[in-house]
Design a protein around this motif. Structure first.
Motif, PDB file in Angstrom:
ATOM      1  N   THR A 240       0.849  -1.189   0.000  1.00  0.00           N
ATOM      2  CA  THR A 240       0.000   0.000   0.000  1.00  0.00           C
ATOM      3  C   THR A 240       0.883   1.236   0.000  1.00  0.00           C
ATOM      4  O   THR A 240       1.708   1.412   0.899  1.00  0.00           O
ATOM      5  N   THR A 241       0.736   2.078  -1.019  1.00  0.00           N
ATOM      6  CA  THR A 241       1.500   3.331  -1.035  1.00  0.00           C
ATOM      7  C   THR A 241       0.712   4.408  -1.772  1.00  0.00           C
ATOM      8  O   THR A 241      -0.139   4.097  -2.610  1.00  0.00           O
ATOM      9  N   GLY A 242       0.964   5.662  -1.418  1.00  0.00           N
ATOM     10  CA  GLY A 242       0.212   6.776  -2.008  1.00  0.00           C
ATOM     11  C   GLY A 242      -1.234   6.789  -1.533  1.00  0.00           C
ATOM     12  O   GLY A 242      -2.104   7.421  -2.123  1.00  0.00           O
ATOM     13  N   GLU A 243      -1.495   6.100  -0.429  1.00  0.00           N
ATOM     14  CA  GLU A 243      -2.867   5.914   0.072  1.00  0.00           C
ATOM     15  C   GLU A 243      -3.176   6.911   1.185  1.00  0.00           C
ATOM     16  O   GLU A 243      -2.276   7.409   1.864  1.00  0.00           O
ATOM     17  N   ILE A 244      -4.472   7.184   1.347  1.00  0.00           N
ATOM     18  CA  ILE A 244      -4.926   7.987   2.489  1.00  0.00           C
ATOM     19  C   ILE A 244      -5.942   7.147   3.253  1.00  0.00           C
ATOM     20  O   ILE A 244      -6.988   6.785   2.708  1.00  0.00           O
ATOM     21  N   VAL A 245      -5.592   6.787   4.478  1.00  0.00           N
ATOM     22  CA  VAL A 245      -6.500   5.995   5.323  1.00  0.00           C
ATOM     23  C   VAL A 245      -7.237   6.961   6.248  1.00  0.00           C
ATOM     24  O   VAL A 245      -6.611   7.735   6.976  1.00  0.00           O
ATOM     25  N   HIS A 246      -8.555   6.925   6.186  1.00  0.00           N
ATOM     26  CA  HIS A 246      -9.346   7.845   7.021  1.00  0.00           C
ATOM     27  C   HIS A 246      -9.558   7.279   8.421  1.00  0.00           C
ATOM     28  O   HIS A 246     -10.096   6.177   8.564  1.00  0.00           O
ATOM     29  N   VAL A 247      -9.126   8.032   9.404  1.00  0.00           N
ATOM     30  CA  VAL A 247      -9.404   7.705  10.811  1.00  0.00           C
ATOM     31  C   VAL A 247     -10.255   8.873  11.308  1.00  0.00           C
ATOM     32  O   VAL A 247      -9.789   9.758  12.024  1.00  0.00           O
ATOM     33  N   ASP A 248     -11.499   8.910  10.831  1.00  0.00           N
ATOM     34  CA  ASP A 248     -12.341  10.097  11.024  1.00  0.00           C
ATOM     35  C   ASP A 248     -13.762   9.730  11.441  1.00  0.00           C
ATOM     36  O   ASP A 248     -14.679  10.550  11.276  1.00  0.00           O
ATOM     37  N   GLY A 249     -13.935   8.502  11.935  1.00  0.00           N
ATOM     38  CA  GLY A 249     -15.270   8.066  12.353  1.00  0.00           C
ATOM     39  C   GLY A 249     -16.191   7.762  11.187  1.00  0.00           C
ATOM     40  O   GLY A 249     -17.340   7.393  11.388  1.00  0.00           O
ATOM     41  N   GLY A 250     -15.702   7.969   9.952  1.00  0.00           N
ATOM     42  CA  GLY A 250     -16.509   7.681   8.762  1.00  0.00           C
ATOM     43  C   GLY A 250     -17.090   8.917   8.087  1.00  0.00           C
ATOM     44  O   GLY A 250     -17.797   8.806   7.074  1.00  0.00           O
ATOM     45  N   VAL A 251     -16.766  10.099   8.591  1.00  0.00           N
ATOM     46  CA  VAL A 251     -17.359  11.338   8.046  1.00  0.00           C
ATOM     47  C   VAL A 251     -17.073  11.506   6.546  1.00  0.00           C
ATOM     48  O   VAL A 251     -17.925  11.989   5.793  1.00  0.00           O
ATOM     49  N   HIS A 252     -15.885  11.059   6.117  1.00  0.00           N
ATOM     50  CA  HIS A 252     -15.501  11.297   4.712  1.00  0.00           C
ATOM     51  C   HIS A 252     -16.454  10.660   3.700  1.00  0.00           C
ATOM     52  O   HIS A 252     -16.527  11.109   2.567  1.00  0.00           O
ATOM     53  N   MET A 253     -17.178   9.602   4.103  1.00  0.00           N
ATOM     54  CA  MET A 253     -17.996   8.904   3.106  1.00  0.00           C
ATOM     55  C   MET A 253     -19.494   9.189   3.258  1.00  0.00           C
ATOM     56  O   MET A 253     -20.314   8.596   2.570  1.00  0.00           O
ATOM     57  N   MET A 254     -19.838  10.107   4.167  1.00  0.00           N
ATOM     58  CA  MET A 254     -21.259  10.385   4.410  1.00  0.00           C
ATOM     59  C   MET A 254     -21.837  11.349   3.375  1.00  0.00           C
ATOM     60  O   MET A 254     -21.205  12.368   3.032  1.00  0.00           O
ATOM     61  N   GLY A 255     -23.041  11.060   2.891  1.00  0.00           N
ATOM     62  CA  GLY A 255     -23.788  12.015   2.092  1.00  0.00           C
ATOM     63  C   GLY A 255     -24.474  13.005   3.039  1.00  0.00           C
ATOM     64  O   GLY A 255     -24.162  13.036   4.229  1.00  0.00           O
ATOM     65  N   ALA A 256     -25.407  13.772   2.524  1.00  0.00           N
ATOM     66  CA  ALA A 256     -26.056  14.782   3.373  1.00  0.00           C
ATOM     67  C   ALA A 256     -26.815  14.110   4.512  1.00  0.00           C
ATOM     68  O   ALA A 256     -27.312  13.010   4.360  1.00  0.00           O
TER      69      ALA A 256
END
Ligand code: NAD
Length: 256
Positions: A240-256
């Protein structure tokens, strides 16, 4: 010593307070068997005091990541202590006050340039300063971002600086793949650190997490981000390289 970082030598920047994400990365790294060396800015004394709260002793080296002399001197100092490095953590961010807090349209280029230098270009500068210390088998570089896909309240020029950091990480990943050096980022949710408190109106930004985070998010707990950093330093992400792992509770993938 067992653990997912057993036998690994890791340099960690950005330990300023116990609320620093880097402090928790260092703590978890030691718990997972790593030998850790810390760098300090602005004063080694501050970091040395906090380092005493780690499970094991850790040597502290002064490093202003915009100071070429400091960068040039890093290799010899680290080699003397640890012999080499298997991983590097970039946990550094800064923007002058007039680049934050709702002043986006009026910020001077001088301030933008400082934010870019300290927060984005420094990932390349630090990585290249450490590269000669990495063995032939390669190593891991891990940095911290705040999701640069969106325009956040108050975050202002730190947003473009994080976008630049994210792109820099991808280009480093491209150019260092042949050396088997992986370069990845953890995209963390808001944490009440010194860096966050220096952003006027940060609590407004953090409120987004109260309503949009699928997982319960605690701004007072930097450990999840520290654990994400340690996972990316480990051999459990070997391809795995050039990757961004989200440790954000899941906010990045939420719609409205
Ligand atoms: P922090 O204030 O504890 O850490 C920021 C660090 O940057 C400090 O240790 C400081 O010494 C260092 N630094 C600033 N200028 C430097 C320089 N010229 N040379 C070397 N070091 C320098 O805050 P933190 O929240 O732990 O921040 C660590 C990283 O995590 C930063 O990249 C930040 O943008 C990122 N991040 C923070 C949050 C958050 O909400 N706190 C969220 C996502 C990402």
């Amino acid at each position: 010593m067992s653990g997912i970082l057993a036998g690994k030598r890791i340099l960690i920047t950005g330990v300023l307070m116990e609320s620093s994400i880097a402090f928790h990365a260092a703590k978890v790294a030691q718990e997972q068997g790593a030998e850790v060396i810390l760098t300090a800015f602005p004063r080694p004394t501050l970091t040395e005091r906090i380092a005493k709260k780690l499970p094991k002793p850790a040597k502290v080296i002064e490093l202003d990541v915009t100071n070429q002399e400091h960068l040039d001197g890093l290799e010899a100092k680290v080699r003397e202590e640890l012999g080499g490095l298997d991983g590097v953590v970039h946990s550094i961010g800064f923007a002058p006050q007039d680049a934050l807090g709702g002043n986006f349209l009026k910020t001077s280029f001088e301030s933008v340039s400082t934010a870019m230098h300290v927060s984005a270009f420094s990932l390349k500068a630090l990585t290249m300063a450490c590269l000669p210390l990495m063995p032939e088998e390669g190593g891991a570089v891990v940095g911290l971002t705040f999701d640069a896909q969106f325009a956040w309240p108050q975050y202002d020029w730190m947003g473009p600086a994080k976008a630049a950091l994210e792109a820099t990480s991808r280009y480093l990943a491209r150019d260092l793949g042949a050396r088997n050096v992986r370069c990845n980022l953890v995209s963390a949710g808001p944490i009440g650190s010194m860096a966050a408190k220096s952003i006027p109106g940060f609590s407004e930004l953090a409120k987004v997490w109260d309503t949009r985070s699928p997982l319960n998010w605690d701004m007072g707990d930097p450990e999840p981000a520290g654990k994400g950093v340690v996972a990316l330093l480990s051999d459990f992400f070997p391809k795995t390289t050039g990757e961004i792992v989200h440790v954000d509770g899941g906010v990045h993938m939420m719609g409205a």
